[in-house]
Design a protein around this motif. Sequence first.
Motif, PDB file in Angstrom:
ATOM      1  N   MET A   9      22.372   2.419 -38.784  1.00 26.91           N
ATOM      2  CA  MET A   9      22.784   1.675 -40.124  1.00 26.91           C
ATOM      3  C   MET A   9      21.088   1.319 -40.153  1.00 26.91           C
ATOM      4  O   MET A   9      20.171   1.007 -38.970  1.00 26.91           O
ATOM      5  N   LYS A  10      20.068   1.292 -41.378  1.00 22.70           N
ATOM      6  CA  LYS A  10      18.447   0.843 -41.078  1.00 22.70           C
ATOM      7  C   LYS A  10      18.805  -0.625 -42.193  1.00 22.70           C
ATOM      8  O   LYS A  10      18.920  -0.479 -43.498  1.00 22.70           O
ATOM      9  N   LEU A  11      18.114  -1.292 -41.566  1.00 18.36           N
ATOM     10  CA  LEU A  11      17.705  -2.577 -41.668  1.00 18.36           C
ATOM     11  C   LEU A  11      16.340  -3.098 -42.106  1.00 18.36           C
ATOM     12  O   LEU A  11      15.792  -3.603 -40.550  1.00 18.36           O
ATOM     13  N   LYS A  12      16.080  -3.850 -43.014  1.00 17.39           N
ATOM     14  CA  LYS A  12      14.310  -4.822 -42.497  1.00 17.39           C
ATOM     15  C   LYS A  12      14.131  -6.016 -42.156  1.00 17.39           C
ATOM     16  O   LYS A  12      15.596  -6.246 -42.769  1.00 17.39           O
TER      17      LYS A  12
ATOM     18  N   TYR B  99      19.280  -7.856 -32.050  1.00 17.65           N
ATOM     19  CA  TYR B  99      20.356  -7.018 -31.962  1.00 17.65           C
ATOM     20  C   TYR B  99      21.693  -8.156 -32.083  1.00 17.65           C
ATOM     21  O   TYR B  99      22.868  -7.262 -33.328  1.00 17.65           O
TER      22      TYR B  99
END
Length: 51
Positions: free
Chosen positions: A1-4, A40
Amino acid sequence: MKLKVVIHDAEEGGFWAEVPAIPGCATQGETFEELLKNLYDAVEGCLSVGN
């Protein structure tokens, strides 16, 4: 998952960060390394509350 993630310099020193895709998800750290660890943990916590 990528999050800004948006990272800011804290006025009192250190850093703070927010995750715009997860309202209310923010954290801080005295060093960049501490900020990443806390980030995180914060994302994991914010996502677990939603489930």
